[in-house]
Design an enzyme around this catalytic site. Structure first.
Site, PDB file in Angstrom:
ATOM      1  N   ARG A  31      39.284  -1.751 -24.025  1.00 31.91           N
ATOM      2  CA  ARG A  31      37.859  -1.787 -23.693  1.00 31.91           C
ATOM      3  C   ARG A  31      36.993  -0.991 -24.683  1.00 31.91           C
ATOM      4  O   ARG A  31      35.923  -1.447 -25.092  1.00 31.91           O
ATOM      5  CB  ARG A  31      37.681  -1.203 -22.286  1.00 31.91           C
ATOM      6  CG  ARG A  31      36.280  -1.292 -21.733  1.00 31.91           C
ATOM      7  CD  ARG A  31      36.160  -0.454 -20.457  1.00 31.91           C
ATOM      8  NE  ARG A  31      37.275  -0.643 -19.558  1.00 31.91           N
ATOM      9  CZ  ARG A  31      37.341  -1.603 -18.630  1.00 31.91           C
ATOM     10  NH1 ARG A  31      36.341  -2.418 -18.460  1.00 31.91           N
ATOM     11  NH2 ARG A  31      38.418  -1.714 -17.865  1.00 31.91           N
ATOM     12  N   CYS A  39      31.404 -22.549  -6.567  1.00 35.20           N
ATOM     13  CA  CYS A  39      31.365 -22.606  -5.103  1.00 35.20           C
ATOM     14  C   CYS A  39      32.157 -21.472  -4.479  1.00 35.20           C
ATOM     15  O   CYS A  39      33.249 -21.669  -3.925  1.00 35.20           O
ATOM     16  CB  CYS A  39      31.901 -23.955  -4.646  1.00 35.20           C
ATOM     17  SG  CYS A  39      30.994 -25.290  -5.409  1.00 35.20           S
TER      18      CYS A  39
HETATM   19  C1  LIG Z   1      45.385  -2.550 -20.235  1.00 38.61           C
HETATM   20  C2  LIG Z   1      46.189  -1.555 -20.960  1.00 38.61           C
HETATM   21  C3  LIG Z   1      45.630  -0.818 -22.014  1.00 38.61           C
HETATM   22  C4  LIG Z   1      44.182  -0.933 -22.400  1.00 38.61           C
HETATM   23  O1  LIG Z   1      43.330  -0.469 -21.402  1.00 38.61           O
HETATM   24  P1  LIG Z   1      41.783  -0.256 -21.715  1.00 38.61           P
HETATM   25  O2  LIG Z   1      41.225   0.292 -20.471  1.00 38.61           O
HETATM   26  O3  LIG Z   1      41.209  -1.584 -22.056  1.00 38.61           O
HETATM   27  O4  LIG Z   1      41.693   0.702 -22.858  1.00 38.61           O
HETATM   28  C5  LIG Z   1      46.445   0.047 -22.706  1.00 38.61           C
HETATM   29  N1  LIG Z   1      47.749   0.203 -22.375  1.00 38.61           N
HETATM   30  C6  LIG Z   1      48.321  -0.475 -21.366  1.00 38.61           C
HETATM   31  C7  LIG Z   1      49.744  -0.256 -21.067  1.00 38.61           C
HETATM   32  C8  LIG Z   1      47.556  -1.372 -20.622  1.00 38.61           C
HETATM   33  O5  LIG Z   1      48.127  -2.033 -19.610  1.00 38.61           O
END
Ligand SMILES: *Cc1c(COP(=O)(O)O)cnc(C)c1O
Length: 415
Positions: A277, A343
């Site tokens: 993110r 929907c």
């Molecule tokens: C989803 C995930 C991330 C990334 O998470 P963010 O919140 O997008 O930074 C990193 N490591 C693992 C193991 C994840 O499942």
């Protein structure tokens, strides 16, 4: 860097007006800023420059080939959670040797594929997976490099659906049991202990959970090192660094590094991070057109051509996306529910939101949609998925064409 700004009353992505992109590629449309995305990666990379480290972009946040490709060029590693993501990384020019493979349910086929390509580390989430890795690796006459995903039992203070580091979570192995799993790993001929890992959740806007969890994780390192003195090389702090959607004040890369570097810098291990993110979230928006404005005695609904199948975060996590007009208006605000055509009552982007008074045919933008937007899009209600565009200065690349009605039924047949 804010890649999405108004110039003379019009919202731009870098140097391109969103109005032009909507006219050329249609709506709903995902638009990404190449320089925001690469800049986020570079900022985090720079914050850790005084130590050996690798920033592994979590592909699941946004898995478009062009975005993976830009990050690969910038030097990123990748955090993958499926064979499909590994395939994407390879096709985009990323190196398997910089990939860490997470996830609680890796199948035999996925393990084989990743072993053959020679990935960096398997993040192991259970004893059962450890034995499976050993078995598959020995059959292929290889050794699987592993880290145990340790669940440090720290509350990341985030949404319950994206919290993964607490005791009752399905992810990882509790810190009390982790050393036992490492002992077992040290006796298996098909695996090699390479690291320790954690990932405590997502959209974490404080540094304290990382500090508390890192301290616990590092408490294990010396004992693991005794089991595998020659091969232990990495400590992985996971992803989860939050971004600003509304009024959050997440740490900057410098603040994040200032909090965790003192803990990890003298451990003698390469530090891995797995941000998703943080890299792409504010680097993308979803542009949508207002189809109708429906006024009822109790409410006003702004009905857009984007829907929950295009961006499910509000429905799934009650998450907030700022909604702004492409053309700045001076006509004041209205209070409305912004909804899609699907929907489902859950198909809304905002409820009772004060937004610019937009009319039918006008363009709106859902901000902070670069992460877990297109990656989670579906064809629900037989809606073709949006196109995606990558902007770099004044350059525009269509990085995924809009799906057609024909695409919707490809792969199906009448029996
Ligand atoms: C989803 C995930 C991330 C990334 O998470 P963010 O919140 O997008 O930074 C990193 N490591 C693992 C193991 C994840 O499942």
């Amino acid at each position: 860097m804010n890649a999405f700004e108004y110039h003379q009353g019009e919202l731009f992505c870098e140097r391109v007006p969103l109005r032009k992109l909507a006219a050329k590629f249609g709506t709903p449309l995902y638009v990404y800023s190449r320089n925001h995305i690469v800049g986020q990666f570079a900022g985090l990379d720079r914050a850790f420059r005084q130590i050996d480290h690798l920033v592994c972009y979590a592909v699941k946040a946004n898995s478009n080939l062009a975005i993976i490709g830009e990050l690969a060029k910038a030097g990123a590693g990748f955090d993958i959670v499926s064979a499909g993501e590994l395939y994407r990384v390879v096709r985009a020019g990323g190196e398997p040797g910089k990939c860490v493979f997470s996830g609680v349910g890796k199948t035999v086929e996925e393990i084989e594929y990743a072993l053959k390509l020679g990935i960096y580390i398997f993040n192991v989430e259970s004893e059962a997976e450890l034995r499976q890795l050993d078995c598959v690796a020995r059959r292929l006459k290889k050794r699987a490099p592993i880290a145990v995903r340790v669940n440090p039992g720290v509350d990341p203070e985030t949404h319950h659906y994206i919290s993964t580091g607490k005791e009752e979570s399905k992810f990882g192995i509790s810190i009390k049991r982790a050393l036992g799993v490492y002992r077992e790993a040290s006796r298996l001929a098909g695996v090699e202990i390479r690291g320790v890992q954690m990932h405590i959740g997502s959209q974490i806007v404080k540094t304290q959970p990382y500090v508390l969890a890192s301290r616990k994780l590092l408490g294990l390192v010396e004992e693991v090192r005794q089991l595998a003195p020659a091969t232990l090389k990495t400590v992985d702090l996971g992803g989860g660094i939050g971004i600003r959607y509304k009024d959050q004040t997440p740490p900057t890369p410098q603040q994040f590094a200032a909090a965790v570097l003192p803990l990890v810098k003298n451990v003698g291990l390469r530090v891995l991070l797995e941000p998703g993110r943080f890299i792409v979230g504010n680097g993308g928006v979803l542009v949508t057109r207002v189809i109708y404005v429906k006024k009822t005695p109790v409410k006003t609904f702004v009905i857009t051509d984007a829907a929950m199948n295009d961006l499910i975060r509000p429905a799934l996590y009650s998450s907030y996306h700022e909604i702004v007009p492409v053309k700045a208006t001076k006509t004041g605000k209205i209070k409305a529910d912004i909804v899609g055509p699907v929907c489902e009552s859950g198909d809304f982007f905002a409820e009772a939101r004060a937004i610019a008074a937009v009319g039918e045919g006008e363009l709106l933008v859902l901000k902070s949609a670069g992460a877990y937007g297109m990656a989670m899009a579906s064809n629900y209600n037989s809606r073709p998925r949006p196109a995606e565009v990558l902007v770099n200065g004044s350059r525009v690349d269509l990085i995924r064409r809009r799906e057609t009605l024909k695409d919707l039924i490809s792969g199906e047949k009448i029996s």
